[in-house]
Design an enzyme around this catalytic site. Sequence first.
Site, PDB file in Angstrom:
ATOM      1  N   GLN A 185      27.243  40.641 -50.401  1.00  0.00           N
ATOM      2  CA  GLN A 185      26.247  41.558 -50.755  1.00  0.00           C
ATOM      3  C   GLN A 185      25.152  40.653 -51.386  1.00  0.00           C
ATOM      4  O   GLN A 185      25.322  40.615 -52.974  1.00  0.00           O
ATOM      5  CB  GLN A 185      27.154  42.499 -52.063  1.00  0.00           C
ATOM      6  CG  GLN A 185      26.199  43.373 -52.703  1.00  0.00           C
ATOM      7  CD  GLN A 185      26.034  44.671 -51.549  1.00  0.00           C
ATOM      8  OE1 GLN A 185      27.418  45.040 -51.077  1.00  0.00           O
ATOM      9  NE2 GLN A 185      25.068  45.416 -51.504  1.00  0.00           N
ATOM     10  N   PHE A 186      24.270  40.520 -50.825  1.00  0.00           N
ATOM     11  CA  PHE A 186      23.096  39.527 -51.228  1.00  0.00           C
ATOM     12  C   PHE A 186      22.166  40.452 -52.305  1.00  0.00           C
ATOM     13  O   PHE A 186      21.392  39.923 -53.157  1.00  0.00           O
ATOM     14  CB  PHE A 186      22.318  39.045 -50.225  1.00  0.00           C
ATOM     15  CG  PHE A 186      21.243  40.071 -49.509  1.00  0.00           C
ATOM     16  CD1 PHE A 186      20.027  40.280 -49.974  1.00  0.00           C
ATOM     17  CD2 PHE A 186      21.621  40.833 -48.408  1.00  0.00           C
ATOM     18  CE1 PHE A 186      19.174  41.237 -49.097  1.00  0.00           C
ATOM     19  CE2 PHE A 186      20.808  41.777 -47.682  1.00  0.00           C
ATOM     20  CZ  PHE A 186      19.706  42.044 -48.155  1.00  0.00           C
ATOM     21  N   THR A 187      22.109  41.660 -52.320  1.00  0.00           N
ATOM     22  CA  THR A 187      21.340  42.593 -53.064  1.00  0.00           C
ATOM     23  C   THR A 187      21.888  42.486 -54.393  1.00  0.00           C
ATOM     24  O   THR A 187      21.180  42.787 -55.472  1.00  0.00           O
ATOM     25  CB  THR A 187      21.355  44.073 -52.741  1.00  0.00           C
ATOM     26  OG1 THR A 187      22.831  44.563 -52.782  1.00  0.00           O
ATOM     27  CG2 THR A 187      20.798  44.355 -51.200  1.00  0.00           C
TER      28      THR A 187
END
Length: 150
Positions: free
Chosen positions: A78-80
């Site tokens: 989950q890069f966000t």
Amino acid sequence: MKAVVQRVSKASVIIEREKVANINSGLLVLLGIVDDDTQEDIKWLSNKISNLRIFSDEDGIMNTSLLQTQGDAIVVSQFTLHASTKKGNRPSYLLAAKPDVAIPLYEAFVKQLETDLGKKVQTGQFGADMKVELLNDGPVTIIVDTKNKQ
């Protein structure tokens, strides 16, 4: 390394209409990675998640860990989680590690969690467009950041 840990009654990950991960009672872990994350961060975070006492004991008190309940886990990249919203309304993802750094760390984290739990951990697919379904139990949601170990 930052994780959003959700206690779930059930969770699944779907990619292109195919269910690639599916659990009942356990944890859904959304994992964000930055460039300076290390093997030490992986070990610390995996140990913390495995031993978080967020499941109810026989008295209904959150006093039991995933390790103790022998529940399952899904880890989703989950890069966000490392979005910066300081300026304007469009988040910046500059802090998130690029795939050449993030993928090996993500895979190492999954392996470490499997070692700590003594069982297979299910995953999404790094970089894929995933649909994550969950039934948050409680709801219980905990954010754990290796930059805040103290």
